[in-house]
Design a protein around this motif. Sequence first.
Motif, mmCIF file in Angstrom:
data_model
loop_
_atom_site.group_PDB
_atom_site.id
_atom_site.type_symbol
_atom_site.label_atom_id
_atom_site.label_comp_id
_atom_site.label_asym_id
_atom_site.label_seq_id
_atom_site.Cartn_x
_atom_site.Cartn_y
_atom_site.Cartn_z
ATOM 1 N N TYR A 88 11.953 -5.124 -4.152
ATOM 2 C CA TYR A 88 12.971 -4.115 -4.483
ATOM 3 C C TYR A 88 12.520 -3.244 -5.645
ATOM 4 O O TYR A 88 12.717 -2.017 -5.637
ATOM 5 C CB TYR A 88 14.288 -4.823 -4.812
ATOM 6 C CG TYR A 88 15.447 -3.881 -5.069
ATOM 7 C CD1 TYR A 88 16.111 -3.278 -4.015
ATOM 8 C CD2 TYR A 88 15.864 -3.598 -6.365
ATOM 9 C CE1 TYR A 88 17.177 -2.414 -4.240
ATOM 10 C CE2 TYR A 88 16.918 -2.736 -6.605
ATOM 11 C CZ TYR A 88 17.569 -2.149 -5.534
ATOM 12 O OH TYR A 88 18.621 -1.290 -5.756
ATOM 13 N N LEU A 89 11.892 -3.831 -6.652
ATOM 14 C CA LEU A 89 11.397 -3.065 -7.793
ATOM 15 C C LEU A 89 10.290 -2.098 -7.373
ATOM 16 O O LEU A 89 10.218 -0.968 -7.860
ATOM 17 C CB LEU A 89 10.894 -4.010 -8.882
ATOM 18 C CG LEU A 89 11.968 -4.788 -9.642
ATOM 19 C CD1 LEU A 89 11.337 -5.809 -10.574
ATOM 20 C CD2 LEU A 89 12.874 -3.851 -10.434
ATOM 21 N N ILE A 90 9.419 -2.533 -6.477
ATOM 22 C CA ILE A 90 8.378 -1.628 -5.984
ATOM 23 C C ILE A 90 9.014 -0.435 -5.279
ATOM 24 O O ILE A 90 8.638 0.724 -5.486
ATOM 25 C CB ILE A 90 7.400 -2.372 -5.041
ATOM 26 C CG1 ILE A 90 6.570 -3.378 -5.842
ATOM 27 C CG2 ILE A 90 6.497 -1.394 -4.316
ATOM 28 C CD1 ILE A 90 5.632 -4.210 -4.980
ATOM 29 N N ASP A 91 10.004 -0.721 -4.425
ATOM 30 C CA ASP A 91 10.618 0.345 -3.634
ATOM 31 C C ASP A 91 11.433 1.317 -4.485
ATOM 32 O O ASP A 91 11.424 2.520 -4.234
ATOM 33 C CB ASP A 91 11.522 -0.258 -2.557
ATOM 34 C CG ASP A 91 10.740 -1.018 -1.497
ATOM 35 O OD1 ASP A 91 9.533 -0.736 -1.343
ATOM 36 O OD2 ASP A 91 11.324 -1.897 -0.828
ATOM 37 N N THR A 92 12.161 0.798 -5.481
ATOM 38 C CA THR A 92 13.107 1.642 -6.213
ATOM 39 C C THR A 92 12.550 2.218 -7.504
ATOM 40 O O THR A 92 13.086 3.222 -8.010
ATOM 41 C CB THR A 92 14.379 0.844 -6.555
ATOM 42 O OG1 THR A 92 14.033 -0.294 -7.355
ATOM 43 C CG2 THR A 92 15.093 0.395 -5.295
ATOM 44 N N VAL A 93 11.503 1.609 -8.072
ATOM 45 C CA VAL A 93 10.981 2.075 -9.351
ATOM 46 C C VAL A 93 9.585 2.682 -9.211
ATOM 47 O O VAL A 93 9.303 3.762 -9.735
ATOM 48 C CB VAL A 93 10.942 0.934 -10.384
ATOM 49 C CG1 VAL A 93 10.338 1.410 -11.696
ATOM 50 C CG2 VAL A 93 12.344 0.380 -10.613
ATOM 51 N N ILE A 94 8.691 2.004 -8.473
ATOM 52 C CA ILE A 94 7.302 2.449 -8.396
ATOM 53 C C ILE A 94 7.082 3.453 -7.260
ATOM 54 O O ILE A 94 6.406 4.474 -7.442
ATOM 55 C CB ILE A 94 6.353 1.238 -8.230
ATOM 56 C CG1 ILE A 94 6.530 0.271 -9.417
ATOM 57 C CG2 ILE A 94 4.910 1.692 -8.112
ATOM 58 C CD1 ILE A 94 5.709 -0.998 -9.296
ATOM 59 N N ALA A 95 7.644 3.203 -6.110
ATOM 60 C CA ALA A 95 7.358 4.014 -4.911
ATOM 61 C C ALA A 95 8.353 5.133 -4.679
ATOM 62 O O ALA A 95 8.252 5.862 -3.699
ATOM 63 C CB ALA A 95 7.320 3.116 -3.677
ATOM 64 N N ARG A 96 9.317 5.328 -5.545
ATOM 65 C CA ARG A 96 10.364 6.337 -5.289
ATOM 66 C C ARG A 96 9.785 7.761 -5.307
ATOM 67 O O ARG A 96 8.814 8.041 -6.002
ATOM 68 C CB ARG A 96 11.471 6.198 -6.341
ATOM 69 C CG ARG A 96 10.959 6.203 -7.767
ATOM 70 C CD ARG A 96 12.076 6.006 -8.735
ATOM 71 N NE ARG A 96 11.569 5.686 -10.074
ATOM 72 C CZ ARG A 96 12.261 5.865 -11.191
ATOM 73 N NH1 ARG A 96 13.475 6.349 -11.122
ATOM 74 N NH2 ARG A 96 11.756 5.541 -12.358
ATOM 75 N N GLN A 139 0.390 8.959 -10.247
ATOM 76 C CA GLN A 139 1.694 9.370 -9.717
ATOM 77 C C GLN A 139 2.695 8.211 -9.739
ATOM 78 O O GLN A 139 3.868 8.395 -10.071
ATOM 79 C CB GLN A 139 1.530 9.899 -8.291
ATOM 80 C CG GLN A 139 0.798 11.221 -8.205
ATOM 81 C CD GLN A 139 0.455 11.600 -6.777
ATOM 82 O OE1 GLN A 139 0.194 10.730 -5.933
ATOM 83 N NE2 GLN A 139 0.442 12.903 -6.489
ATOM 84 N N LEU A 140 2.218 7.038 -9.414
ATOM 85 C CA LEU A 140 3.102 5.869 -9.378
ATOM 86 C C LEU A 140 3.544 5.486 -10.786
ATOM 87 O O LEU A 140 4.707 5.121 -11.000
ATOM 88 C CB LEU A 140 2.397 4.696 -8.695
ATOM 89 C CG LEU A 140 2.055 4.912 -7.218
ATOM 90 C CD1 LEU A 140 1.253 3.738 -6.673
ATOM 91 C CD2 LEU A 140 3.314 5.121 -6.379
ATOM 92 N N GLN A 141 2.650 5.579 -11.752
ATOM 93 C CA GLN A 141 3.044 5.277 -13.125
ATOM 94 C C GLN A 141 3.986 6.337 -13.669
ATOM 95 O O GLN A 141 4.872 6.036 -14.487
ATOM 96 C CB GLN A 141 1.803 5.139 -14.009
ATOM 97 C CG GLN A 141 0.987 3.891 -13.696
ATOM 98 C CD GLN A 141 -0.028 3.575 -14.772
ATOM 99 O OE1 GLN A 141 0.041 4.091 -15.885
ATOM 100 N NE2 GLN A 141 -0.975 2.684 -14.457
ATOM 101 N N ASP A 153 0.855 -1.178 0.000
ATOM 102 C CA ASP A 153 0.000 0.000 0.000
ATOM 103 C C ASP A 153 0.892 1.229 0.000
ATOM 104 O O ASP A 153 1.701 1.421 0.934
ATOM 105 C CB ASP A 153 -0.922 0.011 1.218
ATOM 106 C CG ASP A 153 -1.985 -1.074 1.150
ATOM 107 O OD1 ASP A 153 -2.154 -1.667 0.061
ATOM 108 O OD2 ASP A 153 -2.637 -1.334 2.176
ATOM 109 N N LEU A 154 0.767 2.064 -1.041
ATOM 110 C CA LEU A 154 1.661 3.209 -1.215
ATOM 111 C C LEU A 154 0.870 4.517 -1.146
ATOM 112 O O LEU A 154 -0.236 4.612 -1.688
ATOM 113 C CB LEU A 154 2.376 3.110 -2.562
ATOM 114 C CG LEU A 154 3.191 1.829 -2.804
ATOM 115 C CD1 LEU A 154 3.786 1.834 -4.202
ATOM 116 C CD2 LEU A 154 4.285 1.678 -1.752
ATOM 117 N N PRO A 155 1.454 5.543 -0.513
ATOM 118 C CA PRO A 155 0.748 6.830 -0.348
ATOM 119 C C PRO A 155 0.829 7.711 -1.589
ATOM 120 O O PRO A 155 1.449 8.783 -1.568
ATOM 121 C CB PRO A 155 1.472 7.458 0.844
ATOM 122 C CG PRO A 155 2.876 6.944 0.720
ATOM 123 C CD PRO A 155 2.750 5.529 0.194
#
Length: 311
Positions: free
Chosen positions: A303-311, A169-171, A162-164
């Motif tokens: 790791y991909l979520i943290d570094t690419v999507i949620a950055r 914005q994420l895309q 779950d991302l704020p």
Amino acid sequence: MHKRLKTWLFNATPFYARLMFIIGAAALTMRAMLESRFGDSVVIYLAIPFVISILIHELTEPRNDQTIAGRFLRHIRSAMIVMLASSALLMEGFLCVLFFIPIYLLGALLAYLFQEWRQQARDRKSQMKAFAIPALVALLSIEGLTAATTLPRLQTVTVTRDLPATPAQLQANMARPIQFDASRTWLLSVFPLPVSVDAGTLNVGDTHKLDFIYKRWFFTLAKEGQMHLRLDEVRPDYIHTTVTKNTSYLAGYMDIDGTEVHFHDLANGSTRVSLTLRYERHLDPSWYFGPLQSLAMRQSAAYLIDTVIAR
């Protein structure tokens, strides 16, 4: 006859000469097997270590005055020398050696238990019971050799966060140039990251290109490769990609099919993101490499979520 031959061998050749013979035999056997259809099979990862361990037990000088623990540690030390030396002769990379060690030691342990049980047995019936161990190794080693003994290789892993931020914005984050600079888990840290990423777009039909350089022994024996990731479908709530080319070091372990990313709006303005990775396992046995690869892919998805999507 066997005992007389063994006694003559021990008296005629020093310990390290016999160990060098085992190293040479192991390297030649492994090279032949790796270049055959058994290159990814349990025969390589369990049966051969079992046979090597038996050779070590038979051809290295016994120390009858040692304790059981002392004999075992001496045996494992010799087994590790054989593995590391033969791996160096075969020019295997540190990643192969690192992930081979646990299952190699299992094969060495089973062979040691078999030899000790057989030699310590006081009657023929007890000796015959010891052969349950090589029978077990043979049974485990048939996995993947035929269609009937092959367990499912196609796998998927999914990580949800779950991302704020909103899906848009994420895309937008995914469309920015990619930098893999976040800290990684110990498992992911042993794998080299891409040296360059040709991305920065998020349009259907675009292909993101990742360049890899894997140095087999940290500073030398470099292997270069690429991974191409094509965007097949891009919607406000969903992105689907397919790997169209993979010549990176990962291609030796698995075929990565692609990814799926789902975006689900939450009531509080956040977004639930689910990233799924699809891949096909190459290596057997499934009970060893299956969980190991699943863990690595799950950590990769996070790791991909943290570094690419949620950055």
